[in-house]
Design an enzyme around this catalytic site. Structure first.
Site, PDB file in Angstrom:
ATOM      1  N   GLY A 202      62.128  52.758 -78.371  1.00 26.36           N
ATOM      2  CA  GLY A 202      61.338  52.284 -79.490  1.00 26.36           C
ATOM      3  C   GLY A 202      61.702  50.646 -79.575  1.00 26.36           C
TER       4      GLY A 202
ATOM      5  CB  CYS B 185      64.357  53.712 -73.620  1.00 27.50           C
ATOM      6  SG  CYS B 185      64.560  51.915 -73.477  1.00 27.50           S
ATOM      7  CE1 TYR B 186      67.447  52.217 -81.528  1.00 27.74           C
ATOM      8  CE2 TYR B 186      66.422  54.488 -82.108  1.00 27.74           C
ATOM      9  CZ  TYR B 186      67.280  53.117 -82.528  1.00 27.74           C
ATOM     10  OH  TYR B 186      67.787  53.164 -83.906  1.00 27.74           O
TER      11      TYR B 186
ATOM     12  CG  HIS C 287      60.597  53.897 -70.635  1.00 26.68           C
ATOM     13  ND1 HIS C 287      60.521  54.363 -71.898  1.00 26.68           N
ATOM     14  CD2 HIS C 287      61.203  52.804 -70.669  1.00 26.68           C
ATOM     15  CE1 HIS C 287      60.714  53.717 -72.766  1.00 26.68           C
ATOM     16  NE2 HIS C 287      61.508  52.749 -72.057  1.00 26.68           N
TER      17      HIS C 287
ATOM     18  CD  GLU D 105      58.575  57.518 -71.535  1.00 27.02           C
ATOM     19  OE1 GLU D 105      59.635  57.715 -70.345  1.00 27.02           O
ATOM     20  OE2 GLU D 105      58.952  56.685 -72.343  1.00 27.02           O
TER      21      GLU D 105
ATOM     22  CB  SER E 128      28.524  59.027 -78.352  1.00 26.15           C
ATOM     23  OG  SER E 128      29.621  59.545 -77.525  1.00 26.15           O
TER      24      SER E 128
ATOM     25  N   GLY F 247      29.563  60.909 -74.758  1.00 24.35           N
ATOM     26  CA  GLY F 247      30.636  60.906 -74.072  1.00 24.35           C
ATOM     27  C   GLY F 247      31.301  62.053 -73.971  1.00 24.35           C
TER      28      GLY F 247
ATOM     29  CG  ASP G 102      36.433  61.586 -75.913  1.00 21.30           C
ATOM     30  OD1 ASP G 102      36.911  62.397 -74.928  1.00 21.30           O
ATOM     31  OD2 ASP G 102      36.926  60.459 -76.120  1.00 21.30           O
ATOM     32  CB  SER G 103      30.969  62.937 -79.274  1.00 25.68           C
ATOM     33  OG  SER G 103      30.221  62.571 -78.174  1.00 25.68           O
ATOM     34  CB  SER G 104      29.800  66.055 -75.010  1.00 30.60           C
ATOM     35  OG  SER G 104      29.154  65.080 -74.814  1.00 30.60           O
TER      36      SER G 104
ATOM     37  CE  LYS H 142      37.446  60.241 -72.112  1.00 29.76           C
ATOM     38  NZ  LYS H 142      37.194  59.832 -73.315  1.00 29.76           N
TER      39      LYS H 142
END
Ligand code: XMP
Length: 521
Positions: free
Chosen positions: A61, A88-89, A177, A179, A231, A233, A235-237, A377
């Protein structure tokens, strides 16, 4: 509204100190089949039950422990016999709490790749670090004196204490990091922490959540109706299919044709959802309305705001036509929330305002159903596959809510939209034909707001520049440009110029994210 959090027997808590990449920690852990949740330091303070928590990770952070006041965690968490790893932090905070010394200094700051050297063996670095390896650093402060009972496991040239441990207390810290993908095999370090240190046994998977999500939607929505912004895409599908499974005809899918979609995309989506899945889909053609409102608007944030607001207007109007509509289902994802504003109220700074996030329920008087807001995603694609979503939609590249509006840099006109749709269609079809589409995370064509001179036949032209972008990425948070073969670039440039009137130059974008973003605006 919280989905899919029932029946989780073992979890890792990530305490978010506001790093841009905190969500990637959750990502890596879930990739390893372990459920993780991100909470703020304040939420940690209020936590009463610890029995399902198998490990804690303190994120990076922008704060510093070198000032009098700094973000921290209650000391008692170190007494609960739960393994803790600081990143890190997080490492600096651990060092500070246990009496070490931290200094901010130009000499010790590291940004970018650094070479890590092993000093001592540790369960944390098994199969991760044999002797040396490249890791990703991003810090100004550094530990200069280790607390009592801590040992150094690895160092870099500038960070003596790059990995530290207190095995007795099961407390670990890494200055780099693990990640981010720029750290080689960072996943192994997480695997060691989860399975060898936290002793996680229970496996969590996205598909195991499908039934739970459907049931929860049913319980929340009851007999009311839900409007879904579809839409086409992934996600909405996936949202539409999930809500449809939960409440069937009480779902009304609305497809707003903004005129800013890719060529033929709307027809294709409408056909699939109406005919193949037999969903209740309403198509609204608002393209003229959107174009009118976007006339002479070149500022990217303004474009986003205008489009977001118009969406709301269209939905409000449509929802009023149906009785008992109380909910709006949206395909908001985890990364959408991070880059727009921090979901946890932490300090993550705003990069772009994604148009589908924030502010909707207040204006629309509808409650939000966002069953994907904790997913990345590719996790959504796993859900889509298990719901039987067609491949052409399930594996479609991501497409931004504001659509081609943010791929036409500068002013948007119907003519420019048409030119871009044609160029984009050629580019995408060629990628599919040459089996490159599925190797790329996101590809698109864009129009730049400058014209340049060309010569076609014997005639001087003064036309648009088409920019092509293709990137590889894991989740859109970071990205590298895709190395398109030279013969592909040669032929695509020819094809676009020969077939699209209005373009006389094609360029390929070779920047990664960061420092660029995936979209141009
Ligand atoms: P950037 O350009 O921020 O994009 O690197 C990361 C991912 O987010 C998508 N994107 C958006 N999606 N509304 C959306 O729904 C938006 O306003 C928006 N802006 C960017 C982008 O396509 C990429 O996948």
């Amino acid at each position: 509204m919280q989905f899919h959090k029932d029946k989780i027997k073992e979890k890792i808590l990530i305490i978010d100190f506001g790093s841009q990449v905190t969500k990637l920690i959750a990502r890596r852990i879930r990739d390893l089949g372990v459920y993780s949740e991100i909470i703020t330091p304040n939420e940690l303070k209020k936590l009463k039950r610890y029995n399902d928590i198998k490990g804690l990770i303190l994120s990076g952070g922008p704060s510093t422990v070198t000032t009098k006041k700094f973000q921290s965690v209650p000391k008692e968490i170190f007494e609960k016999k739960i393994p803790i790893m600081g990143i890190c932090y997080g490492l600096q905070l651990i060092a500070k709490i246990f009496g070490g010394q931290i200094k901010s200094s130009n000499k010790r700051r590291e940004f970018g790749r650094a070479l890590l050297f092993r000093k001592k063996s540790s369960i944390l670095i098994k199969n991760f670090l044999d002797s040396k390896k490249s890791v990703w650093m991003s810090h100004e402060d550094a530990v200069i004196k280790l607390p009592k009972n801590f040992k150094v496991i690895a160092s870099t040239k500038d960070s003596k204490f790059a990995i530290i441990e207190n095995t007795k207390k099961k407390i670990y810290g890494v200055q780099f990091h693990p990640e981010v993908t720029h750290t080689d095999n960072g996943k192994q370090l997480f695997a060691n922490f989860l399975f060898s240190i936290c002793n996680i046994k229970y496996k969590w998977s996205v598909t195991s959540q499908k039934k739970i999500i459907i049931k929860q939607i049913r319980n929340i929505v009851k007999k009311d109706r839900v409007i879904c912004a579809l839409s086409g895409g992934v996600d909405s599908s996936v949202v539409a299919l999930l809500v449809n499974k939960a409440i069937r005809r009480n779902l009304i899918c609305i497809m707003v044709d903004t005129g800013l979609m890719r060529k033929n995309e709307f027809k294709h989506t409408y056909h699939i959802f109406k005919k193949r899945y037999n969903l209740n889909v309403k198509l609204i053609n608002s393209s003229k309305f959107f174009l009118r409102k976007l006339k002479n608007v070149s500022n990217p944030e303004k474009k986003r705001k205008i489009i977001g607001n118009l969406f709301i207007k269209v939905f409000e109007k449509e929802s009023k036509k149906h009785k008992n509509v109380k909910f709006l289902a949206q395909g908001t994802l985890y990364p959408d929330i991070i880059e727009s504003k921090s979901s946890t109220g932490s300090k993550t700074s705003k990069i772009k305002s994604h148009h589908n996030v924030g502010g909707l329920p207040k204006k629309m008087n509808l409650k939000l159903v966002e069953p994907l807001k904790d997913f990345f995603k590719d996790e959504v694609r796993i859900l889509g596959k298990s719901l039987g979503l067609v491949k052409s939609i399930n594996y479609k590249h991501p497409f931004p809510g504001p659509g081609l509006a943010i791929r036409i840099v500068g002013n948007i006109t119907a003519e420019r939209v048409k030119i871009l749709q044609e160029a984009d269609n050629i580019f995408i079809n060629e990628l599919i034909k040459k089996n490159l589409y599925n190797k790329i995370w996101q590809a698109y064509a864009a129009l730049l707001p400058i014209k340049t001179v060309g010569v076609m036949g014997d005639i001087r032209t003064y036309e648009n520049i088409c920019l092509l972008r293709a990137v590889t990425s894991e989740d859109g948070m970071t990205a590298d440009y895709f190395n398109l073969p030279k013969n592909f670039l040669d032929s695509i440039s020819n094809k676009i110029i020969n077939n699209v009137k209005g373009i006389n130059r094609v360029v390929y974008d070779i920047t990664s994210k960061p420092p660029s973003t995936i979209e141009l605006e």
